[in-house]
Motif scaffolding. Structure first.
Motif, PDB file in Angstrom:
ATOM      1  N   UNK A   1      52.039  30.746  47.414  1.00 30.01           N
ATOM      2  CA  UNK A   1      51.236  31.944  48.258  1.00 30.01           C
ATOM      3  C   UNK A   1      50.335  32.663  46.958  1.00 30.01           C
ATOM      4  N   UNK A   2      51.102  33.111  46.438  1.00 33.70           N
ATOM      5  CA  UNK A   2      50.003  34.109  45.564  1.00 33.70           C
ATOM      6  C   UNK A   2      49.167  33.178  44.046  1.00 33.70           C
ATOM      7  N   UNK A   3      50.473  31.414  44.044  1.00 30.21           N
ATOM      8  CA  UNK A   3      49.404  31.206  43.241  1.00 30.21           C
ATOM      9  C   UNK A   3      47.635  31.349  42.862  1.00 30.21           C
ATOM     10  N   UNK A   4      46.717  30.942  44.226  1.00 29.36           N
ATOM     11  CA  UNK A   4      45.520  30.845  44.264  1.00 29.36           C
ATOM     12  C   UNK A   4      44.954  32.372  43.444  1.00 29.36           C
ATOM     13  N   UNK A   5      45.397  33.206  43.992  1.00 28.92           N
ATOM     14  CA  UNK A   5      45.840  34.563  43.424  1.00 28.92           C
ATOM     15  C   UNK A   5      45.995  34.853  41.879  1.00 28.92           C
ATOM     16  N   UNK A   6      46.586  34.052  41.638  1.00 28.45           N
ATOM     17  CA  UNK A   6      46.498  34.313  40.296  1.00 28.45           C
ATOM     18  C   UNK A   6      46.104  33.273  39.271  1.00 28.45           C
ATOM     19  N   UNK A   7      45.666  31.904  39.402  1.00 30.96           N
ATOM     20  CA  UNK A   7      44.567  31.400  39.166  1.00 30.96           C
ATOM     21  C   UNK A   7      43.373  31.908  39.341  1.00 30.96           C
ATOM     22  N   UNK A   8      42.841  32.547  40.083  1.00 28.48           N
ATOM     23  CA  UNK A   8      41.096  33.533  40.479  1.00 28.48           C
ATOM     24  C   UNK A   8      41.273  33.992  39.443  1.00 28.48           C
ATOM     25  N   UNK A   9      42.283  35.324  39.655  1.00 26.82           N
ATOM     26  CA  UNK A   9      42.024  36.309  38.201  1.00 26.82           C
ATOM     27  C   UNK A   9      42.269  35.917  36.545  1.00 26.82           C
ATOM     28  N   UNK A  10      43.057  34.815  36.602  1.00 23.84           N
ATOM     29  CA  UNK A  10      43.085  34.655  35.444  1.00 23.84           C
ATOM     30  C   UNK A  10      41.915  33.894  35.015  1.00 23.84           C
ATOM     31  N   UNK A  11      41.418  32.947  35.091  1.00 24.25           N
ATOM     32  CA  UNK A  11      40.188  32.697  35.996  1.00 24.25           C
ATOM     33  C   UNK A  11      38.961  33.933  35.082  1.00 24.25           C
ATOM     34  N   UNK A  12      39.099  34.530  36.722  1.00 19.18           N
ATOM     35  CA  UNK A  12      38.226  36.167  36.335  1.00 19.18           C
ATOM     36  C   UNK A  12      38.151  36.792  34.316  1.00 19.18           C
ATOM     37  N   UNK A  13      39.595  36.842  34.971  1.00 18.30           N
ATOM     38  CA  UNK A  13      39.670  37.927  33.351  1.00 18.30           C
ATOM     39  C   UNK A  13      39.262  36.809  31.482  1.00 18.30           C
ATOM     40  N   UNK A  14      38.876  35.766  31.531  1.00 24.41           N
ATOM     41  CA  UNK A  14      38.711  34.852  31.209  1.00 24.41           C
ATOM     42  C   UNK A  14      36.947  35.073  30.991  1.00 24.41           C
ATOM     43  N   UNK A  15      36.492  34.913  31.509  1.00 21.04           N
ATOM     44  CA  UNK A  15      35.556  34.401  32.518  1.00 21.04           C
ATOM     45  C   UNK A  15      33.997  35.957  32.039  1.00 21.04           C
ATOM     46  N   UNK A  16      35.079  37.059  32.536  1.00 19.49           N
ATOM     47  CA  UNK A  16      34.342  38.466  32.675  1.00 19.49           C
ATOM     48  C   UNK A  16      34.896  38.931  30.865  1.00 19.49           C
ATOM     49  N   UNK A  17      35.645  38.887  30.255  1.00 20.22           N
ATOM     50  CA  UNK A  17      36.108  38.876  29.077  1.00 20.22           C
ATOM     51  C   UNK A  17      35.445  38.190  27.916  1.00 20.22           C
ATOM     52  N   UNK A  18      35.731  36.704  28.165  1.00 23.56           N
ATOM     53  CA  UNK A  18      34.451  36.318  26.990  1.00 23.56           C
ATOM     54  C   UNK A  18      32.738  36.181  27.419  1.00 23.56           C
ATOM     55  N   UNK A  19      32.261  36.081  28.853  1.00 20.02           N
ATOM     56  CA  UNK A  19      31.531  36.895  29.239  1.00 20.02           C
ATOM     57  C   UNK A  19      30.743  37.884  28.037  1.00 20.02           C
TER      58      UNK A  19
END
Length: 150
Positions: free
Chosen positions: A20-38
């Protein structure tokens, strides 16, 4: 004869709660990568490695900057989508906005800078997994024939 020991309800619920938590983990990982590198595209707080001036990857990056708008558009999209992922707001929209950027990142690394293809594959896998997780939201958009009325 089946000799497997049936799982207890507690073991079953633990497996279910982890998934149940896997989509949250995936969403946060994508968020961190794109927010920081953006943000790094605008603020340049991560040092860039020295590159050969004849490197096609450098030529591509310089061409994006030389347009005057494309680099800012891509990095702005990354910041906005990353923030939406981190805030858990409009996630299906953020997935749709960031999809072309992820395809470009993957192709850039596949053809011009193979050393970074690992992260590109991870980003592509996270995007596909989250799109699948939100597939019910996209179903109406993918209808063959729909009416324009509300």
């Amino acid at each position: 004869m089946d000799t497997a020991i049936p799982s207890t309800p507690v073991e079953h619920s633990q497996k279910k709660s982890l998934a149940r938590h896997l989509p949250t983990v995936a969403r946060v990982l994508l968020g961190l990568v794109f927010f920081v590198f953006g943000l790094n595209g605008f603020l340049e707080f991560i040092p860039q490695p020295k590159m050969d001036p004849a490197d096609p990857a450098l030529a591509f990056a310089m061409a994006m900057k030389a347009t005057g708008y494309l680099f800012g558009l891509v990095k702005g999209t990354e910041v906005v989508a990353g923030a939406l992922f981190l805030l858990n707001r409009f996630v299906p929209l953020a997935l749709a906005l960031i999809a072309p950027v992820i395809v470009n990142i993957f192709l850039f690394h596949a053809f011009l800078a193979p050393s970074g293809v690992g992260l590109a594959v991870v980003l592509l896998a996270l995007e596909i997994y989250l799109a699948w997780s939100y597939r019910a939201v996209y179903r109406p958009m993918l209808g063959m024939k729909v009416s324009a009325g509300a």
